[in-house]
Design a protein around this motif. Structure first.
Motif, short mmCIF file in Angstrom:
data_model
loop_
_atom_site.label_atom_id
_atom_site.label_comp_id
_atom_site.label_asym_id
_atom_site.label_seq_id
_atom_site.Cartn_x
_atom_site.Cartn_y
_atom_site.Cartn_z
N ASN A 290 0.82 -1.13 0.01
CA ASN A 290 -0.06 -0.08 -0.03
C ASN A 290 0.88 1.13 -0.11
N SER A 291 1.88 1.23 -0.89
CA SER A 291 2.92 2.38 -0.78
C SER A 291 2.21 3.78 -1.18
N LEU A 292 1.26 3.92 -1.89
CA LEU A 292 0.58 5.07 -2.26
C LEU A 292 -0.17 5.64 -1.12
N VAL A 293 -0.98 4.86 -0.46
CA VAL A 293 -1.86 5.28 0.44
C VAL A 293 -0.89 5.54 1.62
N VAL A 294 -0.01 4.83 1.92
CA VAL A 294 1.17 4.99 3.24
C VAL A 294 1.62 6.24 3.27
N LEU A 295 2.07 6.52 1.90
CA LEU A 295 2.98 7.85 1.87
C LEU A 295 2.56 9.15 2.32
N PRO A 296 1.14 9.57 2.47
CA PRO A 296 0.68 10.49 3.25
C PRO A 296 0.94 10.37 4.97
N LEU A 297 1.03 9.17 5.26
CA LEU A 297 1.12 8.92 6.42
C LEU A 297 2.67 8.92 7.09
N ALA A 298 3.34 8.63 5.89
CA ALA A 298 4.78 8.67 6.10
C ALA A 298 5.28 10.07 6.21
#
Length: 333
Positions: free
Chosen positions: A272-280
């Motif tokens: 889920n890299s694209l959705v996780v990126l805002p969390l990162a």
């Protein structure tokens, strides 16, 4: 060949063009990275809207009630994957920031382009789509717990629940509700059908645009820390090799048909890299390298997906997997 068919048949080229443009912007115009970063959430929301729009909601209930697939997908992603990830990360340097990035991306199953790649491989894309809400909710609940377990609590305390809730509302709940309303509109009016047809042209361009803004926003960070980033690539490659094989075994264990087995492979390996990126990006400054670690996984995974869309139907799951007999276990046919 109409525009939709052309885009489907050339989607890998479109994605490659998005990546190439991203690299060009990231290297040639690094000052534009903050602009691309601000575009990530809206572009990703559009991608998920047009992706959800492709799947008829009238079939969701039947797909979601397939307890065998849903249960196996949850078990693979939240029981098997954490064990695999913990083992693979033993190969990494003892840098807690790098490990946090790897944990964040590898412990979260994909909810967007997994659908497209499953479809390309002849898998049951509707089943995957119907399962994504469960995968998303469970990963949001369990990721802080896994980070606490694997990092000794150092990273878990830096992650607040706010960004997770915001991501769920903006990237899943809103696009899903809009897609459902759009399908209702299309069933009742010519204007709705025309809108739906127009939106049907967007999934491939939207994915290309998402890759562009995500990668272009992080290329400067990757370039500044290439030594630390390079260390995670073998872990990502190993994950791409190990998880399809384990998913193939699980599909045989529970006696899935070929479409469901292929879907399970992609649901187990895509992250889920694209959705996780805002969390990162919402992490404290001391975790500034985490987004680059996440985006590196996207680049490795996309290359792997091109190979897997051919290898899975041709080699790994050409037909229904042979049932695997386990003493004391009786899978349903």
């Amino acid at each position: 060949m109409d525009a939709s068919d052309w885009l489907q048949s050339h989607q890998v080229a479109v994605y490659a063009a998005g990546v190439a443009l991203a690299v060009g912007f990231g290297v040639g115009l690094p000052s534009a990275a903050p602009l691309f970063e601000r575009a990530i959430t809206p572009v990703l929301a559009v991608l998920l809207y047009v992706t959800f729009l492709e799947i008829p909601f009238t079939r969701f209930r039947a797909a979601f009630t397939d307890a065998r697939f849903v249960g196996t997908a949850l078990a693979m992603n939240f029981l098997v994957v954490p064990v695999v990830v913990y083992g693979l990360t033993r190969l990494l340097p003892q840098d807690p920031v790098v490990r946090v990035g790897v944990f964040m991306v590898l412990l979260t199953p994909c909810v967007d382009y997994v659908i497209a790649f499953t479809d390309l491989a002849g898998g049951d894309a509707e089943q995957v789509t119907a399962t994504t809400p469960a995968l998303l909710v469970v990963q949001f609940l369990l990721l802080p717990a896994y980070l606490w377990l694997f990092t000794g609590g150092r990273a878990a305390g830096a992650i607040s629940g706010g960004p997770f809730v915001d991501a769920f509302l903006a990237l899943i709940a809103a696009p899903l509700a809009l897609a459902w309303l759009t399908q209702l509109w299309a069933d009742r009016s010519d204007a709705g059908r025309q809108w739906g047809d127009a939106m049907g042209l967007l999934p491939v361009p939207a994915m290309g645009a998402t890759l562009l803004v995500v990668i272009a926003s992080q290329i400067p960070r990757v370039g500044d820390s290439i030594g630390e980033i390079a260390a995670v690539v073998p872990v990502y490659v190993a994950f791409l090799v190990v998880m399809p094989l384990l998913a193939r075994l699980a599909a045989g264990l529970v006696r899935m048909d070929a479409g469901a087995a292929r879907a399970l492979v992609f649901a187990s390996v895509t992250r889920n890299s694209l959705v996780v990126l805002p969390l990162a990006l919402a992490l404290p400054p001391r975790y500034a390298l985490v987004p680059a670690v996440v985006v590196t996984q996207t680049l490795v995974e996309l290359a792997g997906m091109v190979a897997l869309t051919r290898l899975v139907p041709e080699r790994l799951v050409p037909g229904a997997p042979e049932p695997i007999a386990v003493p004391g276990f009786a899978g349903r046919g």
